[in-house]
Design an enzyme around this catalytic site. Structure first.
Site, PDB file in Angstrom:
ATOM      1  CE1 TYR A  78     -22.354  31.700 -75.041  1.00 20.14           C
ATOM      2  CE2 TYR A  78     -24.563  31.504 -74.780  1.00 20.14           C
ATOM      3  CZ  TYR A  78     -23.432  31.851 -75.541  1.00 20.14           C
ATOM      4  OH  TYR A  78     -23.804  32.153 -76.977  1.00 20.14           O
TER       5      TYR A  78
ATOM      6  CB  SER B 173     -26.787  34.197 -76.440  1.00 18.18           C
ATOM      7  OG  SER B 173     -27.543  33.107 -76.441  1.00 18.18           O
TER       8      SER B 173
HETATM    9  P1  NAP Z   1     -17.580  30.574 -83.324  1.00 18.66           P
HETATM   10  O1  NAP Z   1     -17.785  30.086 -84.550  1.00 18.66           O
HETATM   11  O2  NAP Z   1     -16.951  29.691 -82.413  1.00 18.66           O
HETATM   12  O3  NAP Z   1     -16.740  32.067 -83.475  1.00 18.66           O
HETATM   13  C1  NAP Z   1     -16.162  32.549 -82.381  1.00 18.66           C
HETATM   14  C2  NAP Z   1     -14.658  33.312 -82.908  1.00 18.66           C
HETATM   15  O4  NAP Z   1     -14.388  33.926 -81.460  1.00 18.66           O
HETATM   16  C3  NAP Z   1     -13.708  32.117 -83.164  1.00 18.66           C
HETATM   17  O5  NAP Z   1     -12.749  32.466 -84.018  1.00 18.66           O
HETATM   18  C4  NAP Z   1     -12.958  32.265 -81.839  1.00 18.66           C
HETATM   19  O6  NAP Z   1     -11.610  31.498 -82.018  1.00 18.66           O
HETATM   20  C5  NAP Z   1     -12.946  33.517 -81.419  1.00 18.66           C
HETATM   21  N1  NAP Z   1     -12.654  33.697 -80.163  1.00 18.66           N
HETATM   22  C6  NAP Z   1     -13.045  33.093 -78.904  1.00 18.66           C
HETATM   23  N2  NAP Z   1     -12.181  33.197 -77.900  1.00 18.66           N
HETATM   24  C7  NAP Z   1     -11.578  34.242 -78.362  1.00 18.66           C
HETATM   25  C8  NAP Z   1     -10.495  35.374 -77.328  1.00 18.66           C
HETATM   26  N3  NAP Z   1     -10.362  34.859 -76.156  1.00 18.66           N
HETATM   27  N4  NAP Z   1      -9.825  36.004 -77.908  1.00 18.66           N
HETATM   28  C9  NAP Z   1     -10.001  36.325 -79.469  1.00 18.66           C
HETATM   29  N5  NAP Z   1     -10.986  35.643 -80.274  1.00 18.66           N
HETATM   30  C10 NAP Z   1     -11.610  34.550 -79.615  1.00 18.66           C
HETATM   31  O7  NAP Z   1     -18.883  31.201 -82.543  1.00 18.66           O
HETATM   32  P2  NAP Z   1     -20.140  31.873 -83.314  1.00 18.66           P
HETATM   33  O8  NAP Z   1     -21.337  30.892 -83.115  1.00 18.66           O
HETATM   34  O9  NAP Z   1     -19.840  32.425 -84.440  1.00 18.66           O
HETATM   35  O10 NAP Z   1     -20.440  33.017 -82.239  1.00 18.66           O
HETATM   36  C11 NAP Z   1     -20.276  34.394 -82.342  1.00 18.66           C
HETATM   37  C12 NAP Z   1     -20.738  35.140 -81.113  1.00 18.66           C
HETATM   38  O11 NAP Z   1     -22.279  34.827 -81.268  1.00 18.66           O
HETATM   39  C13 NAP Z   1     -20.656  34.673 -79.842  1.00 18.66           C
HETATM   40  O12 NAP Z   1     -20.673  35.884 -78.862  1.00 18.66           O
HETATM   41  C14 NAP Z   1     -21.753  33.620 -79.534  1.00 18.66           C
HETATM   42  O13 NAP Z   1     -21.880  33.671 -77.948  1.00 18.66           O
HETATM   43  C15 NAP Z   1     -22.865  34.368 -80.181  1.00 18.66           C
HETATM   44  N6  NAP Z   1     -24.152  33.686 -80.406  1.00 18.66           N
HETATM   45  C16 NAP Z   1     -23.912  32.552 -81.213  1.00 18.66           C
HETATM   46  C17 NAP Z   1     -25.119  31.867 -81.569  1.00 18.66           C
HETATM   47  C18 NAP Z   1     -25.056  30.761 -82.496  1.00 18.66           C
HETATM   48  O14 NAP Z   1     -26.037  30.029 -82.769  1.00 18.66           O
HETATM   49  N7  NAP Z   1     -24.013  30.464 -83.355  1.00 18.66           N
HETATM   50  C19 NAP Z   1     -26.188  32.024 -80.793  1.00 18.66           C
HETATM   51  C20 NAP Z   1     -26.027  32.940 -79.934  1.00 18.66           C
HETATM   52  C21 NAP Z   1     -25.104  33.578 -79.641  1.00 18.66           C
HETATM   53  P3  NAP Z   1     -11.163  30.011 -81.991  1.00 18.66           P
HETATM   54  O15 NAP Z   1     -12.058  29.534 -82.758  1.00 18.66           O
HETATM   55  O16 NAP Z   1      -9.833  30.074 -82.104  1.00 18.66           O
HETATM   56  O17 NAP Z   1     -11.564  29.726 -80.468  1.00 18.66           O
END
Ligand code: NAP
Length: 249
Positions: A155, A142
């Site tokens: 985080y 990130s």
């Molecule tokens: P998201 O929409 O919350 O999706 C994350 C997925 O991971 C969800 O399906 C969640 O399941 C699952 N998850 C969480 N904890 C878990 C566990 N212990 N075991 C298995 N699955 C698990 O997040 P996102 O925004 O797509 O982010 C994806 C990645 O990109 C993350 O690493 C995040 O830090 C990174 N990121 C995102 C952004 C952004 O702006 N979106 C920016 C920088 C970095 P549940 O829904 O059941 O919790």
């Protein structure tokens, strides 16, 4: 790009960026294995991939649980075989004052975001070494590894750790021709993109907020078998936000 020879394992793929990655790789012809603790959306996603003529699988796995991870790898080996690309995408964000953050909450963030990357990469690269597979790993970091708002210690530490772990593993695994890179997304809007305001878009140098497809294109670049001169690198995909100089006038 053509990923018809590849099988990709994506963690945390039931929602958000991971879901977008799964659909994008499937559209490029890859066999896609997804895992997540959200079973309902994981099964829906695989249904969608198959409806579109792709090849998708879902397995339930909590990435904080080493035993569940080991079981996942045994099941994948028995039911599908080997894979060639690993995307460590699962992550949680939790923002809370450092004075109120309990040890258990700190560990939940670190184990979900950082320890899982090590465990998945270790098991995967062990299999790749044994089978002489020129595998490719991408870890989702990130821009919060480099810049911060208050109350984001867990985080930020987990994402900074991912970037360091990425170049360390790239060094350790280079003799086995395994490449390891990370992506640092900025603001990636995974739902209701149309609800964003002009000011959300225009604060980016790109004049728009990011989408999961933007991350998918970066993943394609880093996991293309031809791009074997890129390893240990972190690719920032943030519409220029961390390059933007901010003075208050
Ligand atoms: P998201 O929409 O919350 O999706 C994350 C997925 O991971 C969800 O399906 C969640 O399941 C699952 N998850 C969480 N904890 C878990 C566990 N212990 N075991 C298995 N699955 C698990 O997040 P996102 O925004 O797509 O982010 C994806 C990645 O990109 C993350 O690493 C995040 O830090 C990174 N990121 C995102 C952004 C952004 O702006 N979106 C920016 C920088 C970095 P549940 O829904 O059941 O919790």
């Amino acid at each position: 790009m053509n990923f018809t020879e590849d099988t990709v394992l994506i963690t945390g793929a039931s929602n958000g960026i991971g879901r977008g990655l799964a659909l994008s790789y499937a559209a490029q012809g890859a066999k896609v294995i997804t895992c997540d603790k959200d079973e309902e959306h994981g099964r829906q996603l695989v249904g969608e991939i198959r409806e579109q003529g792709g090849n998708g699988y879902f397995y339930s796995c909590d990435v904080t649980d080493p035993q569940q991870i080991e079981k996942l790898f045994t099941t994948i080996e028995e039911e599908i075989g080997t894979f060639t690309i690993l995307i460590n995408n699962a992550g949680i964000s939790s923002f809370k004052s450092m004075f109120e953050l309990e040890i258990e909450e700190w560990e939940e963030i670190i184990h979900t975001n950082l320890r899982s990357v090590f465990l998945f990469s270790k098991l995967t690269s062990g299999i790749w070494k044994e089978n002489n597979i020129q595998g490719r790993i991408v870890n989702m970091a990130s821009t919060r590894a480099f810049m911060s708002e208050p109350d984001s210690e867990g985080y930020a530490a987990s994402k900074g750790g991912i970037i360091a772990l990425t170049h360390a593993m790239a060094a350790s695994l280079s003799k086995d021709s395994i490449r390891v890179n990370s992506i640092s997304p900025g603001w990636i809007q995974t739902e209701n993109y149309e609800d964003l305001r002009d000011k959300d878009h225009l604060q980016h140098l790109s004049n728009r907020t990011g989408k999961p497809e933007d991350v998918a294109k970066a993943c394609f670049y880093l996991t293309d078998i031809e791009n074997d001169f890129v390893t240990g690198e972190n690719l920032v995909i943030d519409g220029g936000m961390t390059r933007k100089m901010i003075y208050e006038h």
